[in-house]
Design a protein around this motif. Structure first.
Motif, PDB file in Angstrom:
ATOM      1  N   LYS A  62       0.934  -1.194   0.135  1.00 19.81           N
ATOM      2  CA  LYS A  62       0.073  -0.074   0.057  1.00 19.81           C
ATOM      3  C   LYS A  62       0.880   1.110   0.297  1.00 19.81           C
ATOM      4  N   LEU A  63       2.068   1.444   0.968  1.00 17.38           N
ATOM      5  CA  LEU A  63       3.012   2.457   0.607  1.00 17.38           C
ATOM      6  C   LEU A  63       3.390   2.649  -0.735  1.00 17.38           C
ATOM      7  N   PHE A  64       3.713   1.437  -1.340  1.00 20.52           N
ATOM      8  CA  PHE A  64       4.094   1.661  -2.733  1.00 20.52           C
ATOM      9  C   PHE A  64       3.194   2.593  -3.658  1.00 20.52           C
ATOM     10  N   ILE A  65       1.978   2.426  -3.417  1.00 15.81           N
ATOM     11  CA  ILE A  65       1.123   3.320  -4.021  1.00 15.81           C
ATOM     12  C   ILE A  65       1.387   4.927  -3.756  1.00 15.81           C
ATOM     13  N   ILE A  66       1.532   5.022  -2.453  1.00 16.06           N
ATOM     14  CA  ILE A  66       1.813   6.544  -2.011  1.00 16.06           C
ATOM     15  C   ILE A  66       3.214   7.073  -2.702  1.00 16.06           C
ATOM     16  N   GLY A  67       4.026   6.192  -2.450  1.00 13.27           N
ATOM     17  CA  GLY A  67       5.413   6.338  -3.249  1.00 13.27           C
ATOM     18  C   GLY A  67       5.014   6.748  -4.720  1.00 13.27           C
ATOM     19  N   TRP A  68       4.390   6.082  -5.601  1.00 12.86           N
ATOM     20  CA  TRP A  68       4.215   6.125  -6.706  1.00 12.86           C
ATOM     21  C   TRP A  68       3.339   7.714  -7.010  1.00 12.86           C
ATOM     22  N   ILE A  69       2.558   8.112  -6.052  1.00 11.05           N
ATOM     23  CA  ILE A  69       1.816   9.290  -6.085  1.00 11.05           C
ATOM     24  C   ILE A  69       2.947  10.592  -6.047  1.00 11.05           C
ATOM     25  N   GLY A  70       3.826  10.241  -5.091  1.00 10.27           N
ATOM     26  CA  GLY A  70       4.938  11.045  -4.666  1.00 10.27           C
ATOM     27  C   GLY A  70       5.839  11.293  -6.019  1.00 10.27           C
ATOM     28  N   PHE A  71       6.225  10.203  -6.787  1.00  9.28           N
ATOM     29  CA  PHE A  71       6.855  10.113  -7.993  1.00  9.28           C
ATOM     30  C   PHE A  71       6.294  10.868  -9.099  1.00  9.28           C
ATOM     31  N   ILE A  72       4.837  10.732  -9.186  1.00 13.54           N
ATOM     32  CA  ILE A  72       4.184  11.464 -10.367  1.00 13.54           C
ATOM     33  C   ILE A  72       4.028  13.063  -9.868  1.00 13.54           C
ATOM     34  N   ILE A  73       3.992  13.253  -8.565  1.00 13.35           N
ATOM     35  CA  ILE A  73       3.928  14.806  -8.205  1.00 13.35           C
ATOM     36  C   ILE A  73       5.278  15.216  -8.494  1.00 13.35           C
ATOM     37  N   ASN A  74       6.519  14.565  -8.520  1.00  9.22           N
ATOM     38  CA  ASN A  74       7.861  15.040  -8.933  1.00  9.22           C
ATOM     39  C   ASN A  74       8.258  14.934 -10.150  1.00  9.22           C
ATOM     40  N   LEU A  75       7.493  14.174 -11.112  1.00 10.56           N
ATOM     41  CA  LEU A  75       7.857  14.048 -12.369  1.00 10.56           C
ATOM     42  C   LEU A  75       7.255  15.272 -13.000  1.00 10.56           C
ATOM     43  N   ILE A  76       5.941  15.810 -12.533  1.00 13.80           N
ATOM     44  CA  ILE A  76       5.212  16.906 -12.989  1.00 13.80           C
ATOM     45  C   ILE A  76       5.860  18.025 -12.671  1.00 13.80           C
ATOM     46  N   SER A  77       6.220  18.292 -11.170  1.00 14.07           N
ATOM     47  CA  SER A  77       6.806  19.551 -10.718  1.00 14.07           C
ATOM     48  C   SER A  77       8.263  19.599 -11.301  1.00 14.07           C
ATOM     49  N   GLY A  78       9.008  18.354 -11.517  1.00 15.61           N
ATOM     50  CA  GLY A  78      10.227  18.413 -12.193  1.00 15.61           C
ATOM     51  C   GLY A  78      10.121  18.862 -13.740  1.00 15.61           C
ATOM     52  N   LEU A  79       9.384  18.570 -14.529  1.00 16.46           N
ATOM     53  CA  LEU A  79       9.353  18.850 -15.860  1.00 16.46           C
ATOM     54  C   LEU A  79       8.861  20.209 -15.680  1.00 16.46           C
ATOM     55  N   ILE A  80       7.972  20.805 -14.943  1.00 13.98           N
ATOM     56  CA  ILE A  80       7.654  22.331 -14.733  1.00 13.98           C
ATOM     57  C   ILE A  80       9.100  23.086 -14.767  1.00 13.98           C
ATOM     58  N   LEU A  81       9.799  22.534 -13.532  1.00 12.20           N
ATOM     59  CA  LEU A  81      11.035  23.362 -13.249  1.00 12.20           C
ATOM     60  C   LEU A  81      12.085  23.342 -14.091  1.00 12.20           C
ATOM     61  N   PHE A  82      12.099  22.168 -14.922  1.00 12.83           N
ATOM     62  CA  PHE A  82      13.021  22.113 -16.161  1.00 12.83           C
ATOM     63  C   PHE A  82      12.841  23.060 -17.242  1.00 12.83           C
ATOM     64  N   CYS A  83      11.489  23.518 -17.476  1.00 13.73           N
ATOM     65  CA  CYS A  83      11.080  24.486 -18.344  1.00 13.73           C
ATOM     66  C   CYS A  83      11.797  25.818 -18.028  1.00 13.73           C
ATOM     67  N   ASN A  84      12.075  25.935 -16.782  1.00 11.01           N
ATOM     68  CA  ASN A  84      12.610  27.293 -16.482  1.00 11.01           C
ATOM     69  C   ASN A  84      13.872  27.668 -17.176  1.00 11.01           C
ATOM     70  N   THR A  85      14.837  26.795 -17.216  1.00  9.11           N
ATOM     71  CA  THR A  85      16.112  26.987 -18.221  1.00  9.11           C
ATOM     72  C   THR A  85      16.591  25.535 -18.977  1.00  9.11           C
ATOM     73  N   PRO A  86      15.779  25.042 -19.769  1.00 12.33           N
ATOM     74  CA  PRO A  86      16.151  23.538 -20.133  1.00 12.33           C
ATOM     75  C   PRO A  86      17.339  23.549 -20.918  1.00 12.33           C
ATOM     76  N   THR A  87      17.758  24.823 -21.472  1.00 11.68           N
ATOM     77  CA  THR A  87      19.064  24.797 -22.341  1.00 11.68           C
ATOM     78  C   THR A  87      20.012  24.649 -21.485  1.00 11.68           C
ATOM     79  N   THR A  88      20.014  25.052 -20.203  1.00  6.60           N
ATOM     80  CA  THR A  88      21.170  25.150 -19.314  1.00  6.60           C
ATOM     81  C   THR A  88      21.143  23.922 -18.581  1.00  6.60           C
ATOM     82  N   TYR A  89      19.985  23.359 -17.974  1.00  5.94           N
ATOM     83  CA  TYR A  89      19.853  22.098 -17.203  1.00  5.94           C
ATOM     84  C   TYR A  89      20.402  21.005 -18.050  1.00  5.94           C
TER      85      TYR A  89
END
Lengths: 149, 165
Positions: A62-89
Motif C-alpha cells: 500500500k505504501l508503494f502506491i503512496i510512493g508512486w503518487i510522490g513520484f508523479i508529483i515530482n515528475l510533473i513538478s520536475g518537468l515544470i522546473l526543467f522548463c525554467n532553463t532547459p538549455t542550461t539544465y
C-alpha cells in the motif's frame, strides 16, 4: 536543442520564470514529492536490509502506491522546473547524473521487489537494496548540487 | 519579529565557531543542506509507515513492528535539528525575521506536541492491534495531523529563500 529552446520559450517556461509565486510553489511541491518517494524507498529498503523484520515486506504494498503518487508529483513538478532553463539544465553534469540515478534507482527498486517475491538469495537481495538506496541518495545529492554547480 | 527582540540571540548564533565555519568553508553549506534533505526523507518515510498504518491505509503492517521506525524518526530529527542549527548560525539575521522560518518552527513545535500525545496517549493501545485491525478514530486523527504538519514544515522550509524582504 531546438526542442529545448521551444520548451524554454513556451508557456510553461514563461510561467515558471515570470510568475511571482509559481517557482516557489512548484519547488515546494517537488520537496514534498521527494520526501514521499524517498521516504517510501528508504522505509522499504531498511526493511529489506533487515530492520523491523516483524513487518511482512508484502505489507508495504500500500505504501508503494503512496510512493508512486510522490513520484508523479515530482515528475510533473520536475518537468515544470526543467522548463525554467532547459538549455542550461540539459547540459549540466549534476542534472544528467540526477536523472541517471533516478532511472537506475527505479530499476533497482523493481529488482529488489522481484527478488523479494521470487526466490533470489537474501544476500543478492540486500546488495540490490543497498545499491538502490545509494542511487536514490545520489539523486538527492546531485539534485541539491544543481543549485551550486 | 521585532529586531531588538532577536538581535542579541542572533548575534550570539552568528559569533559561534560553527557559524564561522559555515560562512568560510564553501562546501559546508551545500553539504549540510544535502544532509538536511536526506534527514527529512528518513523522518518522513518513518512517519509514513507508522501513520499510514494507524490511518488504516497500510493496515496489514504489523503495528508493533512499525513502532521500530520511531527511533529512525528521532535520529533523523536530531540530524535535521543539528544541520538546521548550522544554517541558523551561518546567517541568523536572515532566518529570525523570516516569516516562512517562523511558521516552520511553529509547526515543528506543534508536531512535537502531537508526537508526545501519540506516545503517551495512544502508543500502548496501538501496540496491541492485530494485523489488519482498525485503530481508534482518535489515533487516526493524530496520525493524519502528523503527516499534514510535516508536509507544512517541508513547504515552509522550502519557501524560506522566497519570502525575504
Amino acid at each position: 536543442m531546438g526542442f529545448l529552446i521551444w520548451l524554454e520559450e513556451g508557456a510553461l517556461g514563461i510561467f515558471i520564470r515570470e510568475s511571482l509565486w509559481g517557482y516557489p510553489i512548484v519547488l515546494s511541491s517537488h520537496a514534498v514529492g521527494m520526501a514521499i518517494v524517498m521516504g517510501v524507498v528508504i522505509a522499504l529498503n531498511l526493511r529489506v536490509l533487515g530492520y523491523a523484520k516483524d513487518i511482512s515486506i508484502l505489507a508495504y504494498d500500500k505504501l508503494f502506491i503512496i510512493g508512486w503518487i510522490g513520484f508523479i508529483i515530482n515528475l510533473i513538478s520536475g518537468l515544470i522546473l526543467f522548463c525554467n532553463t532547459p538549455t542550461t539544465y540539459f547540459f549540466q553534469g549534476s542534472f544528467q547524473l540526477k536523472i541517471g540515478s533516478i532511472v537506475l534507482g527505479g530499476i533497482l527498486m523493481k529488482v529488489v521487489m522481484n527478488s523479494v517475491r521470487g526466490n533470489t538469495s537474501e544476500t543478492m537481495t540486500k546488495v540490490a537494496s543497498a545499491a538502490c538506496i545509494a542511487c536514490w541518495f545520489g539523486a538527492m545529492i546531485t539534485g541539491r548540487l544543481m543549485a551550486y554547480l | 519579529m521585532d529586531y531588538d527582540t532577536y538581535a542579541p540571540l542572533a548575534s550570539w548564533f552568528e559569533s559561534t565557531w560553527l557559524g564561522g565555519q559555515m560562512r568560510e568553508q564553501f562546501w559546508m553549506f551545500p553539504m549540510m543542506e544535502t544532509i538536511h534533505f536526506i534527514g527529512i526523507t528518513f523522518l518522513f518515510g518513518s512517519l509514513l509507515v507508522i501513520d499510514m498504518r494507524v490511518i488504516g491505509f497500510g493496515r496489514f503492517i504489523n503495528m508493533k513492528a512499525a513502532m521500530k521506525y520511531i527511533p529512525v524518526a528521532i535520529i533523523a530529527f536530531a540530524v535535521n535539528l543539528s544541520t538546521g542549527i548550522a544554517f541558523l548560525c551561518a546567517d541568523p539575521f536572515r532566518y529570525f525575521p523570516n516569516i516562512a522560518f517562523q511558521w516552520k518552527m511553529g509547526l515543528i513545535v506543534i508536531a512535537g506536541i502531537n508526537a508526545l500525545w501519540f506516545w503517551f496517549g495512544e502508543h500502548k493501545e496501538l501496540s496491541q492491534l492485530a494485523d489488519g485491525e482498525d485503530a481508534p478514530f482518535r489515533a487516526k486523527v493524530i496520525a493524519a495531523l502528523s503527516l499534514a504538519i510535516w508536509v507544512g514544515v517541508i513547504i515552509f522550509g522550502r519557501m524560506i529563500p522566497y519570502v525575504e524582504y
